[in-house]
Each structure stands twice: as structure tokens, then as C-alpha cells.
Write a protein that holds these residues in place. Structure first.
Motif, mmCIF file in Angstrom:
data_model
loop_
_atom_site.group_PDB
_atom_site.id
_atom_site.type_symbol
_atom_site.label_atom_id
_atom_site.label_comp_id
_atom_site.label_asym_id
_atom_site.label_seq_id
_atom_site.Cartn_x
_atom_site.Cartn_y
_atom_site.Cartn_z
ATOM 1 N N UNK A 41 0.766 -1.233 0.000
ATOM 2 C CA UNK A 41 0.000 0.000 0.000
ATOM 3 C C UNK A 41 0.799 1.285 0.000
ATOM 4 N N UNK A 42 2.099 1.229 0.202
ATOM 5 C CA UNK A 42 2.908 2.444 0.201
ATOM 6 C C UNK A 42 3.302 2.791 -1.237
ATOM 7 N N UNK A 43 3.331 4.071 -1.539
ATOM 8 C CA UNK A 43 3.688 4.521 -2.872
ATOM 9 C C UNK A 43 5.197 4.675 -2.980
ATOM 10 N N UNK A 44 5.756 4.062 -3.980
ATOM 11 C CA UNK A 44 7.191 4.114 -4.212
ATOM 12 C C UNK A 44 7.653 2.787 -4.774
ATOM 13 N N UNK A 45 8.937 2.614 -4.881
ATOM 14 C CA UNK A 45 9.491 1.399 -5.459
ATOM 15 C C UNK A 45 10.371 0.692 -4.447
ATOM 16 N N UNK A 46 11.045 -0.345 -4.898
ATOM 17 C CA UNK A 46 11.975 -1.078 -4.037
ATOM 18 C C UNK A 46 12.958 -1.840 -4.923
ATOM 19 N N UNK A 47 14.094 -2.232 -4.369
ATOM 20 C CA UNK A 47 15.100 -2.908 -5.189
ATOM 21 C C UNK A 47 14.603 -4.188 -5.854
ATOM 22 N N UNK A 48 13.771 -4.955 -5.161
ATOM 23 C CA UNK A 48 13.298 -6.213 -5.728
ATOM 24 C C UNK A 48 12.381 -5.994 -6.924
ATOM 25 N N UNK A 49 11.507 -5.002 -6.825
ATOM 26 C CA UNK A 49 10.628 -4.659 -7.946
ATOM 27 C C UNK A 49 11.452 -4.216 -9.155
ATOM 28 N N UNK A 50 12.492 -3.440 -8.899
ATOM 29 C CA UNK A 50 13.340 -2.962 -9.987
ATOM 30 C C UNK A 50 14.129 -4.108 -10.616
ATOM 31 N N UNK A 51 14.564 -5.065 -9.795
ATOM 32 C CA UNK A 51 15.254 -6.237 -10.329
ATOM 33 C C UNK A 51 14.309 -7.053 -11.205
ATOM 34 N N UNK A 52 13.066 -7.244 -10.755
ATOM 35 C CA UNK A 52 12.081 -7.979 -11.557
ATOM 36 C C UNK A 52 11.828 -7.261 -12.881
ATOM 37 N N UNK A 53 11.707 -5.940 -12.848
ATOM 38 C CA UNK A 53 11.491 -5.169 -14.082
ATOM 39 C C UNK A 53 12.685 -5.297 -15.015
ATOM 40 N N UNK A 54 13.886 -5.206 -14.464
ATOM 41 C CA UNK A 54 15.088 -5.345 -15.284
ATOM 42 C C UNK A 54 15.154 -6.732 -15.923
ATOM 43 N N UNK A 55 14.802 -7.748 -15.150
ATOM 44 C CA UNK A 55 14.856 -9.114 -15.676
ATOM 45 C C UNK A 55 13.801 -9.312 -16.763
ATOM 46 N N UNK A 56 12.589 -8.812 -16.541
ATOM 47 C CA UNK A 56 11.538 -8.920 -17.559
ATOM 48 C C UNK A 56 11.974 -8.239 -18.851
ATOM 49 N N UNK A 57 12.546 -7.047 -18.733
ATOM 50 C CA UNK A 57 12.995 -6.313 -19.917
ATOM 51 C C UNK A 57 14.128 -7.002 -20.638
#
Length: 138
Positions: A41-57
Motif C-alpha cells: 500500500x505504500x507509494x514508491x518502489x523497491x530494489x526487488x521490484x526494480x530487479x524484476x522489471x530489469x529481468x523482464x525487460x
């Protein structure tokens, strides 16, 4: 080639907050905190989300590159990366790709995605189990 990103943090772990920025400015002082990392529920990002996005891309581009080498142009490739954490450990990443790719069979598409699963740059540097599934739309 060199890519850069920066992290800024103020305060202790639980009440502190920080921001992440990338050289490209796609992330520009983007909020991250204990809450964005470990609570819903908090607005913002996190390292794990960014790693998942990088891997998907990375994975999706690897599939596109392999298709291009075969002179095949995909109409659409969509990938969801699901990163799983247990405690403070990332235990695996699962990649689910859906592709509309004229000119190949479903078996060919699956073979290409399995190759990309193992050989995209992000997959190569991670020391965790990586799995994938392919959904072919012809």
C-alpha cells in the motif's frame, strides 16, 4: 558502456526514507522506504521490484533478438517477472511470456524462450533458480 544509478537515504531503517535516480532520468528521486519494500500500500518502489522489471525487460529483449536472428519479427511480446522472497532472501524469479509471433510454431517459440531464460544478461548474473513459461498466440 557504463550505466549509473544513485540512491539517497535519510534516517534509520524503519522510519527513514530515500530516493532512487537513474542516469536516464526515468527514475528521478523516486521514493523508496522500508514501507515500499516490505509493506503493501505504500507509494514508491523497491530494489526487488526494480530487479524484476530489469529481468523482464532483459529477457523480453533477448527473445526479440533471437527471433530477429531468424528473420522473424514478433508482433507482441509481453513478460511478467515474479520475484519471490523468503525473509531477506530472493529465492527465485519466474518469467511468464506471451508472444504473438507469426512465422514460427509454438514449439519454436518455447525453445527460444528457454534459451533466453538461461542467456539473457540478467539471468546470467543471478545465482538463484530462474524458470519460465511461454504462451504462444501464433
Amino acid at each position: 558502456m557504463i550505466r549509473k544509478a544513485t540512491a539517497h537515504w535519510e534516517g534509520n531503517l524503519k522510519e527513514g526514507k530515500g530516493s532512487l535516480s537513474t542516469e536516464s532520468t526515468v527514475l528521478k528521486q523516486t521514493n523508496y522506504s522500508y514501507k515500499t519494500r516490505f509493506e503493501d500500500g505504500a507509494t514508491g518502489t523497491n530494489p526487488e521490484e526494480l530487479l524484476a522489471a530489469a529481468h523482464a525487460g532483459c529477457f523480453t529483449m533477448a527473445v526479440a533478438a533471437m527471433l530477429t536472428q531468424k528473420n522473424i519479427t514478433p508482433t507482441v511480446l509481453d513478460t511478467e517477472a515474479t520475484l519471490t522472497m523468503e525473509g531477506l532472501s530472493i529465492t527465485n524469479i519466474h518469467l511468464s511470456i506471451t508472444g504473438k509471433v507469426p512465422g514460427i510454431t509454438a514449439d519454436d517459440f518455447i525453445a527460444i524462450t528457454k534459451d533466453a531464460e538461461k542467456n539473457c544478461l540478467i539471468s546470467k548474473i543471478l545465482n538463484i533458480p530462474i524458470s519460465s513459461e511461454a504462451h504462444f498466440k501464433g
